[in-house]
Design a protein around this motif. Structure first.
Motif, short mmCIF file in Angstrom:
data_model
loop_
_atom_site.label_atom_id
_atom_site.label_comp_id
_atom_site.label_asym_id
_atom_site.label_seq_id
_atom_site.Cartn_x
_atom_site.Cartn_y
_atom_site.Cartn_z
N UNK A 181 0.85 -1.19 0.00
CA UNK A 181 0.00 0.00 0.00
C UNK A 181 0.89 1.24 0.00
N UNK A 182 0.52 2.21 -0.84
CA UNK A 182 1.40 3.36 -1.04
C UNK A 182 0.96 4.61 -0.28
N UNK A 183 -0.24 4.57 0.29
CA UNK A 183 -0.79 5.78 0.91
C UNK A 183 -1.27 5.58 2.34
N UNK A 184 -1.20 6.67 3.11
CA UNK A 184 -1.97 6.74 4.35
C UNK A 184 -3.14 7.68 4.06
N UNK A 185 -4.25 7.46 4.78
CA UNK A 185 -5.45 8.25 4.51
C UNK A 185 -5.86 9.02 5.76
N UNK A 186 -5.88 10.34 5.63
CA UNK A 186 -6.24 11.20 6.75
C UNK A 186 -7.55 11.92 6.51
N UNK A 187 -8.16 12.38 7.60
CA UNK A 187 -9.40 13.15 7.50
C UNK A 187 -9.30 14.38 8.40
N UNK A 188 -9.96 15.44 7.97
CA UNK A 188 -10.06 16.64 8.80
C UNK A 188 -11.51 17.04 8.86
N UNK A 249 -15.35 18.03 1.19
CA UNK A 249 -15.27 19.35 0.55
C UNK A 249 -14.14 19.40 -0.47
N UNK A 250 -13.04 18.77 -0.12
CA UNK A 250 -11.88 18.74 -1.02
C UNK A 250 -10.94 17.65 -0.49
N UNK A 251 -10.02 17.21 -1.32
CA UNK A 251 -8.98 16.34 -0.76
C UNK A 251 -7.63 16.73 -1.33
N UNK A 252 -6.61 16.51 -0.49
CA UNK A 252 -5.25 16.86 -0.88
C UNK A 252 -4.44 15.59 -1.08
N UNK A 253 -3.60 15.60 -2.10
CA UNK A 253 -2.72 14.45 -2.37
C UNK A 253 -1.29 14.94 -2.22
N UNK A 254 -0.54 14.36 -1.29
CA UNK A 254 0.86 14.78 -1.07
C UNK A 254 1.75 13.53 -1.02
N UNK A 255 3.03 13.72 -1.30
CA UNK A 255 3.95 12.57 -1.39
C UNK A 255 5.10 12.66 -0.41
N UNK A 256 5.70 11.51 -0.16
CA UNK A 256 6.83 11.41 0.79
C UNK A 256 6.50 12.03 2.13
N UNK A 257 5.33 11.70 2.64
CA UNK A 257 4.88 12.30 3.90
C UNK A 257 5.36 11.50 5.11
N UNK A 258 5.17 10.21 5.08
CA UNK A 258 5.57 9.39 6.24
C UNK A 258 6.30 8.15 5.75
N UNK A 259 7.58 8.08 6.06
CA UNK A 259 8.40 6.94 5.62
C UNK A 259 8.18 6.66 4.12
N UNK A 260 8.32 7.70 3.34
CA UNK A 260 8.19 7.64 1.86
C UNK A 260 6.77 7.37 1.36
#
Ligand SMILES: NC(=O)C1=CN([C@@H]2O[C@H](COP(=O)(O)OP(=O)(O)OC[C@H]3O[C@@H](n4cnc5c(N)ncnc54)[C@H](O)[C@@H]3O)[C@@H](O)[C@H]2O)C=CC1
Length: 360
Positions: A181-188, A249-260
């Motif tokens: 799995x390449x992503x972690x998924x967060x919510x605000x 409302x929106x979602x953000x996609x970012x890379x190399x956030x936690x342990x690559x």
């Protein structure tokens, strides 16, 4: 050897003698433990059987005998022989991509036995044209990990209770196994009350530049948790406030956030159902209802392109000039699984639109 079961000891001795050689031993010369010979629905071969029928041997000649379904004490020898042979291979299931998944519930406990069974199995799978091999090793059997790595297996991923290893058999084909799995998924959670106050928190642990910042409650969703319920849970955990999910409302996609790993961050609009604040002392320093104008005026929010834009989007939503995505539960026939499809307006069905939903 003290932790080796009798059946494993038998396999070890065969391994030592050589695979086919040991198969050619006469029954009388082979110690077969009841557990080693046990298969579903058939009784174990007892020692008196081996004495009585000592002229029958393992290997080709015995296979010929077994093919004629020779019976000992009324039990089919054919079944017993195939059971013994199978015991030298790891139990595995075929997957839908031409590969195999090893049954981790039936792994031998002894690393020497495992080495032998793994080698035999790899040869067998190679011969059968199998492709990817998935090998899950429970933490209780971590001594098998170096064995698998030595045989060419690679780490795929790990969880608290196990490590998953993989092996790609076809040498002439590129490895097609999907990565971890390449992503972690967060919510605000953006929660607004009828006084145009937004629910905000100060985190206990944050970078020095964020100290004192009032921010939206955020967190990660759990395995098998929905985005909509994860957002409601996070807000409840951090602030004690109950909410109803309205929209992404929106979602953000970012890379190399936690342990690559990459990060998907879903900003959710929630409707408050309660107002009393009870903070989670482990994670949160403080929480409060803060006038939206004050929240926006914080230098860290004002100067942050993402949060500035998020607030603009939320304000547009308040004026019904923007519509977020709301979840619709459905089952797709592709995989038969219940899932959530997030979308907004459906032109021919205005009642399906959430753009008219109020926030408080
Ligand atoms: N916190 C923020 O200001 C922002 C968060 N986000 C997004 O929000 C989502 C969740 O992020 P955050 O709330 O910042 O999560 P976080 O990094 O604060 O982690 C959530 C909680 O997990 C625990 N935790 C995490 N890493 C830990 C470690 N190494 N050791 C011990 N405990 C640990 C802590 O209890 C922490 O409060 C992400 O998708 C992120 O991109 C986006 C922008 C800003």
């Amino acid at each position: 050897m003290d932790s080796v079961s009798l059946s494993e000891a038998t396999v070890m001795r065969r391994t030592h003698l050589g695979f086919m050689h040991s198969f050619r031993q006469p029954f009388s010369g082979v110690t077969i433990s009841p557990r080693f010979c046990h298969t579903k629905g058939s009784r174990a071969i007892s020692s008196n059987v081996s004495n009585t029928k000592s002229q029958y041997v393992y290997g080709e000649s015995l296979a010929a005998t077994a093919d004629s379904d020779y019976k000992m004490n009324g039990v089919s020898l054919k079944n017993r022989i195939s059971s013994v042979k199978e015991r030298l291979l790891l139990d595995a299931f075929d997957d839908e991509y031409g590969g195999v998944v090893v049954d981790h519930g039936k792994l031998p406990s002894n690393p020497t036995v495992f080495t032998s069974m793994l080698r035999n199995s790899l040869s067998d799978w190679r011969r059968k044209g199998k492709k990817g091999v998935w090998l899950k090793l429970p933490v209780e059997q971590s001594e098998l990990v170096p064995v698998a790595v030595k045989e060419g297996f690679e780490y795929h991923h790990a969880e608290k209770g196990y490590v998953m290893l993989t092996y790609w058999i076809p040498e002439e084909e590129p490895c097609m196994l999907p990565g971890n799995a390449s992503h972690q998924v967060g919510v605000g959670g953006f929660v607004l009350n009828q006084y145009k106050e937004v629910l905000v928190v100060q985190e206990k642990y944050c970078t020095s530049s964020n100290t004192g910042l009032w921010k939206l409650p955020t967190g990660f969703i759990n395995e098998s948790e929905e985005i909509f319920s994860g957002a409601v849970r996070e807000v409840k955990e951090e602030t004690g406030v109950d909410t109803d999910f309205l929209e992404v409302i929106a979602f953000r996609h970012a890379h190399n956030v936690a342990f690559e790993k990459s990060d998907l961050f879903f900003i959710c609009m929630l409707k408050p159902l309660s107002y009393k604040i009870i903070i989670d002392n482990l994670e949160i320093k403080a929480a409060k209802w803060m006038p939206l104008v004050e929240f926006v005026e914080q230098p860290m929010i004002k100067g942050d392109k993402m949060f500035k834009r998020v607030i603009e989007i939320c304000e547009a939503r308040l004026r019904h000039r923007y519509c977020g995505l709301s979840p619709h539960r459905l089952v797709s026939t592709f995989d038969g699984r219940p899932s959530s499809l997030y979308y907004n307006v459906v032109d021919d069905d205005p009642s399906d639109s959430n753009c008219t939903a109020e926030f408080y």
